[in-house]
Design a protein around this motif. Structure first.
Motif, short mmCIF file in Angstrom:
data_model
loop_
_atom_site.label_atom_id
_atom_site.label_comp_id
_atom_site.label_asym_id
_atom_site.label_seq_id
_atom_site.Cartn_x
_atom_site.Cartn_y
_atom_site.Cartn_z
N ILE A 3 0.44 -1.15 -14.12
CA ILE A 3 1.64 -0.52 -14.69
C ILE A 3 1.84 0.87 -14.11
O ILE A 3 2.96 1.26 -13.79
CB ILE A 3 1.54 -0.48 -16.23
N PHE A 4 0.75 1.62 -13.97
CA PHE A 4 0.83 2.98 -13.40
C PHE A 4 1.39 2.94 -11.98
O PHE A 4 2.32 3.69 -11.65
CB PHE A 4 -0.55 3.63 -13.40
N PHE A 5 0.87 2.05 -11.14
CA PHE A 5 1.36 1.98 -9.76
C PHE A 5 2.77 1.39 -9.68
O PHE A 5 3.53 1.73 -8.78
CB PHE A 5 0.39 1.21 -8.88
N SER A 6 3.13 0.55 -10.62
CA SER A 6 4.50 0.04 -10.67
C SER A 6 5.49 1.14 -11.00
O SER A 6 6.58 1.21 -10.42
CB SER A 6 4.61 -1.08 -11.70
N ILE A 7 5.11 2.01 -11.93
CA ILE A 7 5.97 3.14 -12.28
C ILE A 7 6.10 4.11 -11.10
O ILE A 7 7.19 4.57 -10.78
CB ILE A 7 5.44 3.85 -13.54
N ILE A 8 4.97 4.40 -10.44
CA ILE A 8 5.00 5.27 -9.25
C ILE A 8 5.86 4.64 -8.15
O ILE A 8 6.64 5.32 -7.48
CB ILE A 8 3.57 5.54 -8.74
N PHE A 9 5.73 3.35 -7.97
CA PHE A 9 6.51 2.61 -6.98
C PHE A 9 8.00 2.71 -7.28
O PHE A 9 8.82 2.98 -6.39
CB PHE A 9 6.05 1.15 -6.97
N PHE A 10 8.36 2.55 -8.53
CA PHE A 10 9.77 2.60 -8.94
C PHE A 10 10.34 4.00 -8.75
O PHE A 10 11.44 4.17 -8.20
CB PHE A 10 9.90 2.16 -10.41
N ILE A 11 9.62 5.02 -9.18
CA ILE A 11 10.09 6.40 -9.05
C ILE A 11 10.23 6.80 -7.59
O ILE A 11 11.22 7.42 -7.19
CB ILE A 11 9.15 7.37 -9.81
N LEU A 69 1.16 -0.80 -0.93
CA LEU A 69 -0.10 -1.38 -0.45
C LEU A 69 -1.10 -1.58 -1.60
O LEU A 69 -1.79 -2.60 -1.66
CB LEU A 69 -0.71 -0.50 0.64
N VAL A 70 -1.17 -0.60 -2.50
CA VAL A 70 -2.08 -0.73 -3.64
C VAL A 70 -1.66 -1.88 -4.54
O VAL A 70 -2.48 -2.65 -5.01
CB VAL A 70 -2.17 0.62 -4.41
N LEU A 71 -0.35 -2.01 -4.79
CA LEU A 71 0.11 -3.11 -5.62
C LEU A 71 -0.12 -4.48 -4.96
O LEU A 71 -0.38 -5.47 -5.64
CB LEU A 71 1.60 -2.94 -5.93
N ALA A 72 -0.06 -4.52 -3.64
CA ALA A 72 -0.33 -5.77 -2.93
C ALA A 72 -1.80 -6.16 -3.04
O ALA A 72 -2.13 -7.35 -3.14
CB ALA A 72 0.08 -5.66 -1.47
#
Length: 74
Positions: A3-11, A69-72
């Motif tokens: 969730i943290f990296f998804s939020i960073i990805f979105f922002i 890359l982290v989310l992948a």
């Protein structure tokens, strides 16, 4: 963690889109033929709005790629 990296990805994706859309075009078109371009020795590029947008674009692109890359991997 996802969730943290998804939020960073979105922002970072939103900031990347906005910063690219706010930048002016680098091509001058036919104005370059007649000398209608901007003065190269005018303002200091370090303190202009364009320089700030360029830095924001670079940082958000790096953050976007790292978070992708982290989310992948996750």
């Amino acid at each position: 963690m996802t969730i943290f990296f998804s939020i960073i990805f979105f922002i970072s994706s939103i900031s990347l889109i906005v910063s690219v859309l706010l930048q002016e075009s680098k091509s001058e078109g036919l104005g370059a033929l007649t000398g209608g371009g901007q003065n190269l020795f005018g303002k200091s590029r370090l303190r202009t709005f364009e320089a700030m947008l360029s830095r924001i674009t670079t940082v958000s692109a790096v953050v976007f790629m790292i978070s992708a890359l982290v989310l992948a991997v996750i």
